[in-house]
Structures are given as C-alpha cells and as structure tokens.
Enzyme design. Structure first.
Site, PDB file in Angstrom:
ATOM      1  CE1 TYR A  90       6.748  24.695 -10.669  1.00  0.00           C
ATOM      2  CE2 TYR A  90       5.380  26.516  -9.907  1.00  0.00           C
ATOM      3  CZ  TYR A  90       6.625  25.996 -10.204  1.00  0.00           C
ATOM      4  OH  TYR A  90       7.739  26.777 -10.057  1.00  0.00           O
ATOM      5  CG  HIS A 306      -4.785  25.256 -15.434  1.00  0.00           C
ATOM      6  ND1 HIS A 306      -4.102  24.687 -16.487  1.00  0.00           N
ATOM      7  CD2 HIS A 306      -4.123  24.838 -14.319  1.00  0.00           C
ATOM      8  CE1 HIS A 306      -3.085  23.978 -16.030  1.00  0.00           C
ATOM      9  NE2 HIS A 306      -3.087  24.048 -14.726  1.00  0.00           N
TER      10      HIS A 306
END
Lengths: 328, 328, 328, 328, 328, 328
Positions: A90, A306
C-alpha cells in the site's frame, strides 16, 4: 500482544459471510474487463544490470485502463520460464527496475505490477486511477468505499487478475507455471488472484492485507485499516454501507475458491495486518474450491510485526518454490 | 531544518584538526594487522539464486581476529572482474547472501564485510568482537571509547582496510579495480578506507557516519552519535577523553589522504548523520593526498533524511561507476 | 492494565519448568568460581560524608574476574554489623559512594556491587566484562544468549553469589546477618542469591527482573525484556536456543530453593517487569527448599509502574528489617 | 520558536517571484470556468434551528463541475444582506448546516463552500473532484502537482472565485457587500479570491495556507505542506516541476492584486502554516493592485499555534466587520 | 479496543455501591447551599450577534460563592421559553458569549454555567474556587480529594444544581421546561443534576465524566481520571480515602434517582471517559427513582473516541428535544 | 541545541529590567510576614535511621500560614552546626524524612522546606496554600498570575525567606552559617533568598527555575514555563498582565542584591530551565549588592538536560562547601 495468543490463533477459523451476489459481482467485473485485449505495450527498458533484461509493460486492467509493470528475466535466456507476478504494498508503485531483484536472480521471469493511483506515499509508480468521481475519501483505501461498484479495490483486484492474463502472453513464459506473490497489500492481492484466476501454480503471500475486513477495522487503528476506521470516525452514518462494500473484496471469502499450493507468512505482533485476520483467511483457503484443500503452510514469526520474516522468510520461499516447481 | 541551510552547507569547510601522532597511530595499527596472512577461509555457500555464485569468506582483521564476509559474483563468469567491497550500517551484519544483490546483478564481483560485534539490532551477523575488557559503554560506538588504542572503531576500520587486501586475493578479481562502498556506517568505512588503503579505484558513499565527530555529537541526539552523547550525559567527566579518542577515527581527517574518485550522497534532513558533517568531510576529501584533488561529486536530496536518495541514487551510482570503469 | 488484574495475579502460580541439569549447571558454575580466594582488595575511599566510612572493594567474581563494590558503614563503629548487599538496576553501576545512603544511615554495613559491563546507560560503573567472544547481541541482556554456558547472566549471578562470600570477610561484619537487596535487575539478583547462597538472613526485592522469563519476553516490548524480544525479532531462528538459555537463569526457578524471609514489592502497572512475572516468582519462593515455606510478604502498588512504592516502600523495608533482625 | 522571531517577522517582506504567464494562467482558467451559468440549484434545507433559514446550493465551479454549499441567513429577513463567503480547512467539507453559526447569527447572509474531493479526514463534504487522471499523489495537496494545468488547487481556487459569482445571484444578497473569509486552507482561498475577484468588500483570513509556498515546504514537515515535502521525499526528481506548479497558486503572489480591506490573524507558534509565510503574504497584500495599498491589519498571537486567536479573534472580526460595513 | 466490546457493554450493568449516608450527604450539602438567595446579578452583555440577547449572570453556588454564567436567548422574544442549562468540559470555563450558539439559535433560552477554578487549560472562565485549604493535589479533580466534605466536585455539583434554581428565576423562562445538557465533565454534571434536582424536563449528555469512578481510575491513564491515578501513584497510601471520597460523587449512583427522559451519546474508543463507565451509569439511570424507568436512549459511535458523534449527534439532540418538548 | 551555544552563553548578560516599585514590593511583602513569630512547632519525628535525628517543624510563612519542614541532623551531636536549607522542585513536597540524606550525612544540619499547595504531581507534601480566590489557572505556576499581589510565587518566595529566620531559631544551629540550596524550583528559591535575606553564608543552586522569565516563557514549551505559555495560549489578552506579574519574581533581578558565595550548575540541553536564563541570572548575581561581586562559579554539563551534573555535581558541592566553611 494486542491480538489473540498463538494457541487461539491456531484455532481461529470464523466463517466469514459472503454477501449476496458475491460470485456474480466478480464474474461480471472480470468478464467486463476481459472484453478487451490485455497486452497493450511491451518495450525494452535499459538498465545497468548486466545479468537481467527488463521490459516496460502496459496492459489493460479494469475498464481497459492502462496498467504499467516491469517485466524482468535472466539476460540471454530464451527458454520458457516460470513467471512470478508480484504485487506491491500500500502506498507504493512498481518503483524503478532495479529495486526487486530476488526472483529474477533466482532464475524466474518476474512481472511487477504497478498499483493504480497509489504513487507517492512510500514509493513511486506510473499508473493513474482515472475514476475520480466515486464518493469516498481521498486515500486509496477509502476511494469509492460507499458502493461495491465504485470501490477502489474492485479495480485493483481486477488489475491483478488481468496481470495473470498479460503474463501468459509475454515472451518466453511458461503459462502453466504462473506464480502470484506479494507482501501486505501485495499479499492480499496474491490471495485474491488465487481465488479468482484459474491455473495458478503457487501463491506466496506475507502479512496479507484485505483479510477478514469486518474484524480488521475494529481491532487496529494503524495502517490502511486505520484509514478506514478514521473515515468512519468522520462519516459516522456510513458504517453499514462501508461494511457492505468491504464484504465484496474480503480475501477471506475470495480464497475459498483457491486451488494452488500456498506459502504464507505472518508476524504475531503485526498491528497493520493483525494476525487473527491472516489466520482467518488461512483457515478458509481452498475450503470451497470444489475439491480438496490445497497444500498450504503458514510460517509464524512470534516476535515480529508487519515486517514478519524478511530475509529468513525469503530464503524459505525460494526453497519451497524451487521444490514445488521441480516436481512439475 | 535542524542543520545549516543548503547555501551555507556548500561553503561549510572547517579544518578538522588532526590529533598528534595521527599518522603514526594508523601506520602502527595497520602494520600490526598486516603481519599475518589475510585470507583464512573461502568456501562455497549454496543458495537458490541461480544467476550468482556465493562464497563464505573469512579473513584476518584487526589483531588477526576472524572476520566474515559474503563473496558473490555472476555465476559461471571466470574472467577477472572489478570488485565492490561493501560495508554495512550500524547495528547490522552481513545478513544472508540474498539480501544485497544490486552490485553482482550489475556484473561486478561483490564482497560484503560483516561488522564485528554488531549483530542483533537491525540485522544479523556472524563476527564476534573478542575484545571485551576495554572500558566504555556496551553499545559498539562507545566500546573502549576512553582511549584511542582500545576504541572499537580502531578495530572496525582496520577490518575494513584488511577487506581490501583480502578481496585482491579472491578468485577472478581484478586487483586494479577495487571499489569501496557503503551507506551510513558503511559509508564512513568506505571513506576511511579511501584514506588509508592505496590503489582504490572508486568510492561510493551515502549518508556517511564518522564524519566531523566533534560537531556531530553536539548537534544530534539520535542514532549512534546520540549514543555517544548519551554516554557523555552519564560519564560527565569523560568528555575530554572521548573527544581525544574520536579525533583518531574522524573520517573528515582520514579522507584528506584519499586519491580515488568519489561519488557521495546526502539527505538535507538527515538527523542521524547531519549534512554539515558530511559536507565537512566532502570538502576535505583528497585535500592532503600529496597530489591533485580527485574527481568528486555530491548528490543532495533536499527533502530526505537518512534514507537519502535510495533507488534514485543507486541508479546514479550504477551509471557513474559503469562510466568510470569503462575508461580504464 | 496491560497485565492480569489483581485478583487473577493473586492466584497466578504457574509451575515454571526447570531445564534438565539445572542444579548441575549452577553447582558447576559456582564451584568453579569458588576455587579462588574471593577478596582481592579493600582500600579506604575518601568522601565528604562525615557520618560514614567507605572502602573501595574488589572481589573475585565469575572466572575470578575482578568485580568492584563500595563498602560503607557508620563511621567509628567497630562492632560487627548486619550487612546489606545491594545489587543495581540494569544499565547502571555502583556509581559514586554518596548515591545510596539509606542503608548505612539506618545503621547497617552496606556493600554495593557493581554490574560488570553495564556502565553507561543510566549510571557509571567500574567493572568490565572481559568475555567478549560469546555470540549474541551487544546489550548485556543478549550477550552470549545463545548458550547457557556463555550467557551474561550466568556471570552476573555468580558475581552476586560471590559478593555474599566477600561480604562475610569484610571488617566488622556479622556473617550470620547477611541481607540481599535490590530493585529491578538488582531485585532479580537478590532473589537469585536467595536461592543459590546459604545462610542469607533476609531478602528485600522490588520490581524484580529475571522472573518467569518465558512469559516476560512475550508480554512486554520495553526495557531489557524488550531488548530480548528485539533480538529475537532480528534473529528469527534463535527462539529455541534463547528460551533454552533463559531457562537456566529464571529466578522463578532459582527461588524455589530459598529459605530466607522475603519482603517484596511490585507496581501493578509495571511494563518493564510485568507484575504477573513477579507473582509467579513470589508463589514459587521457597517452594522446594526442602523445608517449610519461609515468611514472605508482597506489597502491591496498584497505581504505580516500575517505580513501585519508592519512599513509602523504603520506609516499610526499614521497619520490617529492623523488626526481623531484632529477633535474632 | 521554530520560525523567525517577531521583530524579524515584522520586517520579513521577500519578493515572491511570479512565474511566467501568471496572469494569463489565471485569466484563461477563470475565463473558461465563467463560460457556463454559475447557479445550478438552490433548495431549502430543513434544520431544527428556528432563527435561521438554510438552502442547499449547487453551483458550477472549475470545468462546470457541481460544487455544493450551504446558504444560511436570519430567518424571515427579506432585505438584501451582506454575504460572508466562507471556505473550509484542509481535509474538511461543508459539514452539516448547524456547524458554523457565527456569521448568520451576527446578522449576515453566509455561504459555506464545500472543498471538492476533501471529505473524510476531519469533516464531511458532498463534492467530488472528478479529475482522477492527473499524475501526482493521492492526497489533495499533491493531486496533479506535476503541472500547473492539472494541479488540484487550480480547480479549488477557481471554485472559490465562482462562489463569489454564485453568491451575488442568491436571494436577498447585497452584491456590493460580498466578504470572503476562512481559516487555514479557507484563509488561503479567501486571500486568493481577494486577488482574483473584483468588488470584494472585505477579507477575513486566519492562519492562511498557500502563502509563500517555496519557503513553506522547506521549513515545516507537518500538515499539508508536510504532505508536499513527503511527496518530494519519494519523488526525488520532481522538485523542479513541483516548485513550478506551486508558483502558480502562491497566495503571496495572488494577493498583490487585492484591493479589499484585510483583517488577518496568525499564531507565532504555528507549525502548520508558519508565520513567516503569512507575513510574506501580508506584506505583498495589495502591493500591485494598481492603486493604493488597502487598509490591512494583522493580529499576532504569540503563544498560539495553528489555532491562533480562536474566540478572541472571532470577537475582533465581528467588531471590525460591523464597523467597516457600517461605513458603507 | 481497550475497553469491553459492544456486545458485553450492552450487558454491563454492575451495581455501583452507594456509600453510607449518601443521601444525607447530598441533602445536607444542597440544603446548606439553598439557605441563601440564588440570583445575585443579571446584567446585559453587549455582543455583535444581532439575532441573540446575552446577559452576564451571577448566582450563588456552593457556600454562596458567586458563580458566573452566560444567559442567551433569541433577540426580541418575550414569551417564556424552555431553557437549556449547559455545563462545560474539564479545564474549560464559560468562555465568551459567542462560542456556544446551537441551543439559542434553535430557539431555546440557554444558560451556560462557568466551572469554578478551572479556567486556563483549554478555555477561559471567570469563576474562582475560594476554598484553597483542603488537602489534595493542585488539579481540580484532585482538589480536596481526601475527604467527601472537602472535595471539589461536591462544590461543583452543588453549583450545577443551583444553576437550575437560578435559571427558573431568569426573565421569560418556562420553569416547567428546564433541560440540562453537557459533554464530558458537562455530561457528568447534567446526569448528576438529573439525580439531585426535581422537575428536570430532559437530560442531554455525551461522553459523561464522573461515572463508575472506581473502575474508571483503574482502566485509563489519560484525562482527568488519569490525574486521579497519577495522584494515587504519588500518594500511595491514600487509595482508601480517595475511593471513599469518590463514592459520594459517582454519577452512576446519583442517576438512580433520575426521572427525566435521557438522551445519551458515547464513543466506543473513548479513553478519556471509557464506554464501560458510561454504560454502567446508563443502566443505573432511573433505577431507584421510586417510579418507572424514564425514557432513555444511548447513541453509540463505534469508531469514535471522546469526540463521540459531534455534529451528527447534535442533529439528533436537536430533533429529539424538539419532539419531546412538542409533546408538552 | 535549542538554546544558544556555549560561547554565546558565556557572553549572555542581558540587563533584566526591574519593575517599578520592585524593592517596595518585596520590602512590604517580607515586612508583613515578619510581623508574627516564625517558629510554630518543633516535634521529634521517629524514623529507622539510627545515624540521624529528625524533627517535624512548622513555621509561619507568608501571611502567617503554617509551612512544614523536616529538620534533620547527625544523631547525638549537640554542638552548633551549619544548616543547609533546601527547597524542593516543582510539583514536589518535603516527602518523607529519609529521602534527602546527603547533607545531614555530610555532617550538616538540614532543613527541608515543603512547597505550599504543590503536593501530588511528583512528590508528597503536607502544606496547603490557603489562598484560593486569586484569579489565574489551577497549576501553582499560574495561580494568581494576573497580579503581583496575588501571585503564588510571592507567597512561596516569602516562605523561603522565612525558612531562614526559622532555621536560625532551631536547636544547635550556627546562625552565621546558614546555607541555601536547591534544584530547579528549589534552585530558583535559593537564589531568590540569596537576594532577599541577609547573612546567608553560601548558595548552592542547580538548574534554577524563575530566572529571566520574560525570555523563558518564549523559548520553551515544556515544564512550568510551558504551563505559563499554555495559560497565555488560552488567555490571549493576559500577556501584559502576566509579564508584569512575572517581573516581580524574576530571580535574575533578585540576585542582583546577593552577597553570598555562589555555586551553580546547569545542563546545556536543559529544556525545562533553558541555560540562557540561567546564565542571565548568573551574570546578574551580586551585580547590585552595593559592594563587590561575590565569589561565584558555574559548572556546565554540555551533554545533560535538566538533570545536569547529578552525583558528579553533588560531589563538587560537598567539596566546595567544606572548603568554604572551613575558612570561617
């Protein structure tokens, strides 16, 4: 630990409800996209990397919109190669041709798809999203979020499926060995494609986005899920519409149709794409593909967020894929 | 802007004082290290990267201590190649062989040196620093900081110089075309080697650490400079000793002897390695090499911090180096 | 509340597994250390504190390494006094002789042990850790963490036990009344010594570190536990080795052998040394000492973090110890 | 103080360079917009506010795109009233009709213009920006930023000028007494309109955005200026194009044509719209309007940031405007 | 989610214990206050808001202390109107007369009460708290917290009740239609008044403070609850006294006597006034009023924090109140 | 570096203007306080510290208000001793008797004065500030800040001067050897007393608050100066009144009358009490005492913030004071 502990995650297998007309929605969306020829342009891109050849590819994505990609492969190798289609995270784009070298250096053909309209936050891209009028917020994840028809991810997932079709037409690609791969948003797209496209040879996903969205927007307030939560904090009366839209792009539903072997990675401290949402998708993977559940493995990194397994995980991916494709 | 504005930086050329016996210090240090054979072990390292061959190298660094490195080059190429010696950033190690692919993919031989005793903060390494008894703090940048003889960077810079000697003995290396490169701590080491080793063909450094240390510890409180400032906040009576020690490893002094062409990059918003310290070293580069000032270029990224030019800068490095070596 | 609520903590008594050969490990470690004479040097240290006398003590710790300590007692008092051995917190050292006055002002002899190789983060020290080659990270808590033999805390706990032996040889000490005390890392060391040394008269610990390590590294990401978690985030394949090593220094196991009366303090909002890890150790205290469970009390501070009861707790400690020793 | 001190600000009057063809750019842009009728729809909006009447207005902005606004005035008053056109801050929209009551309660007609495509970050809006294909980043301030023709603020400023034309056609408005007002982005738009529209009766701006953009993006990294800086940190080779684009929408240039009395407010600790950029625009205000410099006042709040004078300033605005319009 | 999930909140109805003598405490407190005449001064306040008239009101609060308020109503309306008494948030005061316009613009009379001794943190006020000698901390929420008699909120709640009595004496007020309203601290005061004053027509509260205090101080460390927790972190031996004092001002007890219809709003992500404390009060509302449970509604905003529903909620309040009062 | 660099600080000697009637203000204030007997109560306080004796002292401060203090001295010493009067930091109180042991352990009598009305933020106290009605904010530093007569620091400084008078009446004190000392707020009070009281033997101050207030509130936004700035951010029209009030308690003015030898310490990175404000006071110290400038020394800690030299500085203080008093 902000999400569930590992022993509960291993059992976390909620049935994520499919909205009405889910299959029609995707059949119609992809059918419309497939009405036009997919490969629009393929031209050599000069670089200073002597071991690789690169082409600048343009293919027709959602609504025939031009989508850019880098196609890279070992220089001077003419035989058909397996191709890894990679989707980006993203806020990124395809960047420059020398940024993602692992797969071509390992001997594969590699198609790196741009993400429409996302350039600027963390990386550069070259693909616009020429659909400016759908209501919703300015960030990609909220663009057009008030209706399934206008939502940004309908377009981006369609692009990702079309990339498979484009890849099969590229020079010296073995169309039986198309692999989809990605991290974060890219991991979500790879999983979505695994459910929507046929004949995928393998799926490599890490820290995937877009999984179990109804829960995701409730339990984290960072990253793109946090952008949706932030949108709902402002648009207090939009919750029902937003949840309805999200149900059409939930990867935990899409993967139920998947048939390809799956190699998945997740960090237990991931606040951007919380592990419970990943386990939810993992447990649905291939559950409704009309056949047997495909081979699937999930690599857990207990002390990572992450960033998950990074180089350690890449080494595992390289090994796993070499073994898998060697059998064919 | 926490440091000087760009127009002042372009003029910022302080004379960084060399401590007494500076040349003797380095002559003695390097001489002692060179008393033993440099190459200790070279063994093939299997990977899944078909386009490259990798070896696990051990060479003798400071005090003969074993230092590890990855040696990687295009597979199946036997002709002598230019070699890029790359040094890593603070808190990192050489990692796994598939993490830094740019230089070998561009067709160069590549030697990636581990940083002794730094494994664990951001990346993994395999080289210990077996000199535990010097007084100072536990972090590498403060280890042994109370005396020039015992300071950690005396050892690490010596390792970096020895890597040049080791590289020239590796199979199929062109000893006339040894290039040193690195980012942050790695950039500081590359610059230090440019001043201490002879016959270097080119230097590629970005956001270099270790430059103009007397100023650096005053103007920033983040990163490794901040660790030194934090050490002095606790050891309030150690300032003179610490400044004395640092003067022996200041890259702004070491580079005065350099003769190789220089390609340098810096971000104007870099708080880790502030731009004024980089400009100070840039303006000293080659100033006292006994000949003419070498070719040097400085690429400024006004809106970037310690990440500087990233892929854009790498593209410039690849181009610049290809042109430079083509002339030889 | 990031950890368990108080009513659950009061019941939280997990059996913390002892690794194979646990007793042999410590018997061997301590036996080797005890093979050399313990007291190396005792010399007067001038201060401007007229009510106290101070000596700079050096004793032989792990491997005979010299360990420094301050020995302080009421000036002009020649009779044998009870001695409080105090251990310091993580990142600290013994500091200067006028920093910890409470115990000698209360009339006790006081031995303040330095922590090897920790000087620099929050406080100064004078003791090196001359064991630089064990693999692991640079911070003390990860130094040598890949094996029980090479782990830093094996050395530091041994030093702490040796301090008891040294204290008994100091001038005008009552060897029957040796008390161990400490906060945070110091509290963990005091508890460890309570389990490893014989004849301890009392234990005073607050917010102790090193308790129930297997849980601690999972539930917090700050402080030294966070440094271990951070190490494992980088060294993703080291989890089993690290957990194995930690099992040998877990205070929740060591205290099972303790026989001395215990005075313990904890803050319920402590994220550095989470309360559940302290309760786990508390519930194991003396559970396997071959006799009855010793007198033990736990003071809970519901609104405090790692700072726990501070001066209020010190007042309770002073009172409790005066009462306890008055009975003897 | 991160910007200049007050005594330097009072002298800070840089000449902000106008790009080539600046007047043509705006003449062409506005001329094209004015080719279509401006008022598209005016319909009553029911509220529970008995003292006010509200209408939902749609007018034709840039490219004839529909732009929404709330028109509010004292209920039951039929006489022509002065109208305050208010522009909203970045990331906001016109919201709901009961959110901005000050001006109508003070007895004025009030037109609150929506900001196209900004809904979602802090407030809701109802106006899309149907120009999705221009290259640039996803946030409004970087949309189309690579060319003056495609830049978002070309469209938004045009909308703001068109709002003046629309306001004059609304029922019971005195077209000679059109006042423009706004805070932050709204303040920048009010100033821009003061330079581009004729016959404005007064300008009320606070903490205005869009002033002296070349400096603004260099000295702050928060707020929308920070979004531009962030875009340039990713698009490292776009600086020249971005600076070129910004030069066409710099309010410090646009206000040179202004003729209306100005009431301005600024906080000295404003990091979002730094005071030096506001003073730069203030000192240019009316400097090239072909006549005399208009009445202008600047209210400084030394201890405030972007929130500036809040209610205290509103009270001053109400008083100043009542006095000004009473003279007419 | 730091508090309970929504499905558990809907069931969360703890019995909050009333301290001994609770009714006597309040009967005595209010009785003493009511011994003096309530209305001390009412004088016109000039503003530039033509649609409204404003008076500066002083009434006798706790101990007869002068308390200031703004009384505002539609200009030129002489008929008796319903009056909304509004209480302000923590750290604020009544501010300036043009800051809170919604209720008078909707056609109601409006009395905005100052909060004694709170001026300065977020907003201005004009009312001192002339009771400086009670022990406790300096912030309002800890002032006098060691005894129920001396606690600040005893005084402030009494002021709030007295405001009802004052409002009924103001010109052109319908004494049968007195509504209490507020946000945060103001919401807590409105609820408290609902339980303590008779004849209240309606209650409008959002994100109310002072509810279920025993739990509140345990689960959050921000906002005024955090100030109490911080006080207890310093005053470690005051917990019992503080909990005793708080039990007398707990709105979850006070509301049990309420009879007026209730309109309540809460954000599920509110860390300042956690939702479980609000649900606890909601479930007690009217539970012990000697009659039937009054009409009550609770509006939940799942993605909002302490800002709850803002303009969306105000629209709902306006509609609900208009309907409610229309029935009378 | 957020304040001036060291070379400029060494020259930083602004003339801080004295307000009109400055001497009268203090003469009147102190004269009124001195009209009542100072020593109200002295009673033994039991502790477990055998080497010291402690008394709980109450003396009459401003307006005769009772102010508490701990008086501590070596046990069993009857001869008259020099007395150190210590003042505490902001948000603290006198705490418990065993918290500040350095001075009595060094052989001095020690009087630790409570700070009225500050208990609760960082430490406990036992002294109320019974002057609740002066306008201003709730925090001590803004209490009564709108007038010199009502300002909190008028009261606290008076208490500090009265402590000197009380100390001279305590048992076995040498009234010719009264020393004042303190850190932060305590340092400011010690300096203030040096200017206001006669016959002070020495002053020991570190990181002093209350110096050069007009500049302090402009350059920092943390700590108590930041509370004043925050008050002015809310009370935008109070700046002139606040600056007027502050001018009467500015230590940079008060110290001009000082005659006692001064030992001062400061950290160059102190954002709470910025170094330029300390240097300003240092350069004024004794400048207008009608005689020669007293002996004064300033110890600079370049890498420290508000914590300055800590134990290192304490060691210097002990040495300096022993030497100084030995001469008498």
């Amino acid at each position: 630990m902000f999400d569930l502990p590992l022993d509960q995650l291993r059992q976390y297998a909620p049935t994520v409800a499919e909205p009405e007309g889910f299959d029609d929605y995707w059949r119609g969306t992809l059918g419309a996209a497939e009405a036009v020829p997919v490969l629009l342009d393929v031209r050599p891109e000069p670089t200073d990397l002597r071991l690789l050849d690169t082409w600048d590819v343009t293919f027709a994505g959602f609504a025939g919109d031009p989508v850019r990609a880098w196609y890279t492969r070992p220089a001077g190798v003419d035989e058909p190669l397996p191709v890894i289609i990679e989707y980006v995270g993203y806020g990124r784009g395809r960047g420059t041709p020398h940024e993602r070298l692992t797969w071509p250096v390992a001997g594969y053909a590699h198609l790196l798809m741009d993400a429409r309209g996302q350039s600027g936050q963390y990386g550069v891209g070259d693909t616009a999203d020429p659909h400016g009028s759908a209501p919703g917020g300015p960030s990609p994840v909220t663009r057009g979020i008030l209706s399934p028809q206008g939502y940004y991810y309908r377009r981006l997932i369609t692009d990702a499926v079309r990339a498979v079709q484009a890849a099969r037409l590229l020079p010296a690609v073995d169309p039986q060995r198309v692999v989809v791969a990605g991290n974060s948003q890219g991991g979500g797209l790879a999983l979505a494609v695994a459910g929507l496209a046929s004949g995928i040879a393998a799926v490599l996903a890490t820290a995937p986005f877009l999984c179990h969205l109804q829960r995701a927007i409730e339990i984290t307030d960072v990253g793109p899920y946090g952008e949706i939560a932030g949108y709902l904090a402002v648009h207090r009366e939009a919750e029902a519409a937003v949840r309805h839209t999200l149900s059409y792009v939930d990867v935990a539903c899409l993967v139920r149709r998947a048939t390809a072997p799956l190699h998945l990675g997740v960090g237990l401290r991931d606040r951007v794409c919380p592990p419970s949402t990943v386990f939810a998708a993992y447990h649905q993977y291939g559950a409704a593909n009309g056949g047997s559940v495909p081979q699937r493995s999930l690599h857990v990194y207990p002390f990572n967020g992450h960033e998950h397994g990074e180089a350690v995980h890449v080494r595992r991916q390289l090994r796993w894929l070499a073994d898998l494709l060697a059998d064919r």
